[in-house]
Design a protein around this motif. Sequence first.
Motif, PDB file in Angstrom:
ATOM      1  N   GLN A 153      32.696  35.336  30.191  1.00 52.53           N
ATOM      2  CA  GLN A 153      31.723  35.229  31.276  1.00 52.53           C
ATOM      3  C   GLN A 153      32.413  34.896  32.598  1.00 52.53           C
ATOM      4  O   GLN A 153      32.083  35.460  33.649  1.00 52.53           O
ATOM      5  CB  GLN A 153      30.685  34.154  30.941  1.00 52.53           C
ATOM      6  N   GLU A 154      33.389  33.983  32.525  1.00 51.60           N
ATOM      7  CA  GLU A 154      34.139  33.618  33.732  1.00 51.60           C
ATOM      8  C   GLU A 154      34.923  34.819  34.256  1.00 51.60           C
ATOM      9  O   GLU A 154      35.006  35.035  35.477  1.00 51.60           O
ATOM     10  CB  GLU A 154      35.087  32.457  33.419  1.00 51.60           C
ATOM     11  N   LEU A 155      35.510  35.603  33.336  1.00 49.02           N
ATOM     12  CA  LEU A 155      36.251  36.798  33.742  1.00 49.02           C
ATOM     13  C   LEU A 155      35.327  37.808  34.407  1.00 49.02           C
ATOM     14  O   LEU A 155      35.693  38.447  35.409  1.00 49.02           O
ATOM     15  CB  LEU A 155      36.939  37.430  32.530  1.00 49.02           C
ATOM     16  N   GLU A 156      34.132  37.976  33.850  1.00 52.82           N
ATOM     17  CA  GLU A 156      33.174  38.917  34.417  1.00 52.82           C
ATOM     18  C   GLU A 156      32.736  38.470  35.815  1.00 52.82           C
ATOM     19  O   GLU A 156      32.550  39.303  36.714  1.00 52.82           O
ATOM     20  CB  GLU A 156      31.964  39.050  33.491  1.00 52.82           C
ATOM     21  N   GLU A 157      32.575  37.151  35.982  1.00 53.61           N
ATOM     22  CA  GLU A 157      32.213  36.631  37.298  1.00 53.61           C
ATOM     23  C   GLU A 157      33.349  36.867  38.297  1.00 53.61           C
ATOM     24  O   GLU A 157      33.099  37.260  39.450  1.00 53.61           O
ATOM     25  CB  GLU A 157      31.889  35.142  37.197  1.00 53.61           C
ATOM     26  N   LYS A 158      34.599  36.627  37.857  1.00 48.94           N
ATOM     27  CA  LYS A 158      35.752  36.876  38.725  1.00 48.94           C
ATOM     28  C   LYS A 158      35.832  38.353  39.099  1.00 48.94           C
ATOM     29  O   LYS A 158      36.092  38.702  40.260  1.00 48.94           O
ATOM     30  CB  LYS A 158      37.040  36.446  38.022  1.00 48.94           C
ATOM     31  N   LYS A 159      35.602  39.220  38.100  1.00 47.83           N
ATOM     32  CA  LYS A 159      35.660  40.661  38.356  1.00 47.83           C
ATOM     33  C   LYS A 159      34.571  41.061  39.348  1.00 47.83           C
ATOM     34  O   LYS A 159      34.815  41.857  40.269  1.00 47.83           O
ATOM     35  CB  LYS A 159      35.500  41.434  37.053  1.00 47.83           C
ATOM     36  N   ALA A 160      33.371  40.512  39.173  1.00 40.49           N
ATOM     37  CA  ALA A 160      32.272  40.820  40.086  1.00 40.49           C
ATOM     38  C   ALA A 160      32.616  40.380  41.510  1.00 40.49           C
ATOM     39  O   ALA A 160      32.343  41.105  42.485  1.00 40.49           O
ATOM     40  CB  ALA A 160      30.988  40.143  39.609  1.00 40.49           C
ATOM     41  N   ASN A 161      33.237  39.201  41.632  1.00 38.80           N
ATOM     42  CA  ASN A 161      33.628  38.708  42.956  1.00 38.80           C
ATOM     43  C   ASN A 161      34.697  39.603  43.579  1.00 38.80           C
ATOM     44  O   ASN A 161      34.661  39.896  44.787  1.00 38.80           O
ATOM     45  CB  ASN A 161      34.155  37.276  42.857  1.00 38.80           C
ATOM     46  N   LEU A 162      35.652  40.047  42.739  1.00 44.38           N
ATOM     47  CA  LEU A 162      36.701  40.933  43.240  1.00 44.38           C
ATOM     48  C   LEU A 162      36.115  42.272  43.689  1.00 44.38           C
ATOM     49  O   LEU A 162      36.507  42.827  44.725  1.00 44.38           O
ATOM     50  CB  LEU A 162      37.763  41.162  42.156  1.00 44.38           C
ATOM     51  N   GLU A 163      35.185  42.796  42.899  1.00 44.19           N
ATOM     52  CA  GLU A 163      34.554  44.066  43.262  1.00 44.19           C
ATOM     53  C   GLU A 163      33.767  43.923  44.560  1.00 44.19           C
ATOM     54  O   GLU A 163      33.738  44.846  45.388  1.00 44.19           O
ATOM     55  CB  GLU A 163      33.649  44.534  42.124  1.00 44.19           C
TER      56      GLU A 163
ATOM     57  N   ALA B  66      46.594  46.812  60.497  1.00 48.25           N
ATOM     58  CA  ALA B  66      45.401  46.162  59.955  1.00 48.25           C
ATOM     59  C   ALA B  66      44.858  46.927  58.761  1.00 48.25           C
ATOM     60  O   ALA B  66      44.465  46.337  57.747  1.00 48.25           O
ATOM     61  CB  ALA B  66      44.333  46.037  61.047  1.00 48.25           C
ATOM     62  N   LEU B  67      44.832  48.270  58.863  1.00 50.53           N
ATOM     63  CA  LEU B  67      44.335  49.102  57.742  1.00 50.53           C
ATOM     64  C   LEU B  67      45.242  48.965  56.522  1.00 50.53           C
ATOM     65  O   LEU B  67      44.777  48.916  55.385  1.00 50.53           O
ATOM     66  CB  LEU B  67      44.249  50.571  58.175  1.00 50.53           C
ATOM     67  N   ILE B  68      46.559  48.946  56.784  1.00 55.01           N
ATOM     68  CA  ILE B  68      47.519  48.800  55.682  1.00 55.01           C
ATOM     69  C   ILE B  68      47.342  47.451  54.999  1.00 55.01           C
ATOM     70  O   ILE B  68      47.387  47.336  53.762  1.00 55.01           O
ATOM     71  CB  ILE B  68      48.963  48.968  56.204  1.00 55.01           C
ATOM     72  N   GLU B  69      47.127  46.416  55.814  1.00 50.27           N
ATOM     73  CA  GLU B  69      46.912  45.075  55.239  1.00 50.27           C
ATOM     74  C   GLU B  69      45.652  45.052  54.377  1.00 50.27           C
ATOM     75  O   GLU B  69      45.650  44.490  53.270  1.00 50.27           O
ATOM     76  CB  GLU B  69      46.793  44.052  56.368  1.00 50.27           C
ATOM     77  N   ILE B  70      44.581  45.682  54.892  1.00 49.41           N
ATOM     78  CA  ILE B  70      43.330  45.756  54.104  1.00 49.41           C
ATOM     79  C   ILE B  70      43.548  46.543  52.819  1.00 49.41           C
ATOM     80  O   ILE B  70      43.103  46.156  51.742  1.00 49.41           O
ATOM     81  CB  ILE B  70      42.204  46.391  54.934  1.00 49.41           C
ATOM     82  N   GLN B  71      44.260  47.688  52.953  1.00 51.71           N
ATOM     83  CA  GLN B  71      44.541  48.525  51.780  1.00 51.71           C
ATOM     84  C   GLN B  71      45.367  47.766  50.747  1.00 51.71           C
ATOM     85  O   GLN B  71      45.115  47.851  49.543  1.00 51.71           O
ATOM     86  CB  GLN B  71      45.264  49.805  52.215  1.00 51.71           C
ATOM     87  N   SER B  72      46.360  47.002  51.209  1.00 51.54           N
ATOM     88  CA  SER B  72      47.187  46.205  50.293  1.00 51.54           C
ATOM     89  C   SER B  72      46.328  45.158  49.585  1.00 51.54           C
ATOM     90  O   SER B  72      46.508  44.894  48.386  1.00 51.54           O
ATOM     91  CB  SER B  72      48.319  45.516  51.066  1.00 51.54           C
ATOM     92  N   ASN B  73      45.405  44.589  50.354  1.00 44.66           N
ATOM     93  CA  ASN B  73      44.497  43.598  49.772  1.00 44.66           C
ATOM     94  C   ASN B  73      43.612  44.230  48.700  1.00 44.66           C
ATOM     95  O   ASN B  73      43.398  43.652  47.633  1.00 44.66           O
ATOM     96  CB  ASN B  73      43.648  42.991  50.892  1.00 44.66           C
ATOM     97  N   ILE B  74      43.132  45.445  48.984  1.00 47.76           N
ATOM     98  CA  ILE B  74      42.309  46.175  48.000  1.00 47.76           C
ATOM     99  C   ILE B  74      43.129  46.486  46.753  1.00 47.76           C
ATOM    100  O   ILE B  74      42.673  46.288  45.613  1.00 47.76           O
ATOM    101  CB  ILE B  74      41.762  47.474  48.614  1.00 47.76           C
ATOM    102  N   LYS B  75      44.346  46.959  46.949  1.00 46.09           N
ATOM    103  CA  LYS B  75      45.220  47.288  45.822  1.00 46.09           C
ATOM    104  C   LYS B  75      45.497  46.052  44.974  1.00 46.09           C
ATOM    105  O   LYS B  75      45.475  46.112  43.738  1.00 46.09           O
ATOM    106  CB  LYS B  75      46.528  47.875  46.348  1.00 46.09           C
ATOM    107  N   GLU B  76      45.747  44.942  45.641  1.00 39.66           N
ATOM    108  CA  GLU B  76      46.009  43.692  44.916  1.00 39.66           C
ATOM    109  C   GLU B  76      44.789  43.287  44.075  1.00 39.66           C
ATOM    110  O   GLU B  76      44.944  42.859  42.927  1.00 39.66           O
ATOM    111  CB  GLU B  76      46.354  42.595  45.920  1.00 39.66           C
TER     112      GLU B  76
ATOM    113  N   GLU C  87      44.305  42.858  40.067  1.00 43.26           N
ATOM    114  CA  GLU C  87      43.717  41.675  39.435  1.00 43.26           C
ATOM    115  C   GLU C  87      42.598  42.078  38.482  1.00 43.26           C
ATOM    116  O   GLU C  87      42.458  41.498  37.397  1.00 43.26           O
ATOM    117  CB  GLU C  87      43.189  40.722  40.519  1.00 43.26           C
ATOM    118  N   ILE C  88      41.805  43.061  38.894  1.00 35.57           N
ATOM    119  CA  ILE C  88      40.724  43.560  38.022  1.00 35.57           C
ATOM    120  C   ILE C  88      41.304  44.161  36.751  1.00 35.57           C
ATOM    121  O   ILE C  88      40.778  43.939  35.649  1.00 35.57           O
ATOM    122  CB  ILE C  88      39.857  44.595  38.771  1.00 35.57           C
ATOM    123  N   ASP C  89      42.396  44.923  36.890  1.00 33.12           N
ATOM    124  CA  ASP C  89      43.047  45.505  35.705  1.00 33.12           C
ATOM    125  C   ASP C  89      43.514  44.405  34.747  1.00 33.12           C
ATOM    126  O   ASP C  89      43.372  44.526  33.523  1.00 33.12           O
ATOM    127  CB  ASP C  89      44.238  46.372  36.125  1.00 33.12           C
ATOM    128  N   LYS C  90      44.070  43.336  35.310  1.00 29.39           N
ATOM    129  CA  LYS C  90      44.516  42.217  34.476  1.00 29.39           C
ATOM    130  C   LYS C  90      43.323  41.552  33.779  1.00 29.39           C
ATOM    131  O   LYS C  90      43.402  41.186  32.600  1.00 29.39           O
ATOM    132  CB  LYS C  90      45.268  41.197  35.332  1.00 29.39           C
TER     133      LYS C  90
END
Length: 315
Positions: A129-139, A239-249, A253-256
């Motif tokens: 449940q905690e993982l699902e909440e973390k995933k939802a927050n990441l999404e 700024a776009l690259i930083e946002i993109q890197s943040n999205i990739k990160e 995390e979601i994959d993990k």
Amino acid sequence: MSIFYDTLGKFKNFNSMINIKMQQFTPHISVLENIRNSYDKVLNEDQKNINKNYIEIKSKLDLINREINQKQDIVKQLKDMLINFENEFNNRYGDLELKAISQKAFIRIKEEEFKNYISSYKRKLKEKQELEEKKANLETDINKSISLIDERCRQYIEDVKIKNVEYLKTSITDIAEKFYKNMLENIDLNSDYINSEEYINSTQEYKETYKKLYTFMSGLFNITQKFIDDSNFEKILPALIEIQSNIKEKYNEIDKLDVQKDKINIFESLKEKYEIELENAREELENILNLADKDEELLKLKTEIDDFINQYQIN
């Protein structure tokens, strides 16, 4: 109920009926024996042999005694059969008890394993449940970042369309209005044309017009270059690259988190396996305890006792 205790119950019922029947003989025997004893006191042997009453009473006593002896023999035979049956049952049941003890120990181990599993299972459900909440927050964060990219692009276009374009138009208008007001003193003409024969031999009015047009063109070039420089989208790329890197990160995390969830799902799928194993172990114990009741030799002995009781059953 065990086949032995079922048969033992039938024996007790049969024996009780025999005892009741024999108790019914007691008063009758007592009366006949008293009469016979009275005759014995007054009759000699010869008289006994010819006295019909005495012979009849003695015959009745003999008949009753034979019936009593017969019933006692029946009970004895049945008791011997029951003892043999009990011995055979105990022999087989003794072996089965050892198996049952071993199986009970095995069940306790399985129950303890299942108990420990359930304890971990509950923790895993909470962790999932905690993982699902973390995933939802990441999404949610990813969607916000994607929206932020769209916002940055929209803002860039708006800046170019409104701010930069308006500046370009205003600047061009300004230098156009100043076309005839430009002072021509100290104008640095960085042009090869001024060294040409045509320019040198031209009239002063032509030279002044050329200088004004050159100044206008230079100003227009500078304004246009500023527009291009100010509109360069590469300025928003960091700024776009930083946002993109943040999205990739966050996707990483979601994959993990998904890997962790998959492991928990595999662990959760074991619940049915533990339940089945425990149920099978309990069924096996039940089967072990019932093996004596299914033993062909014991069933044969039981049938013989049942048939014997039915044969001599007293109605």
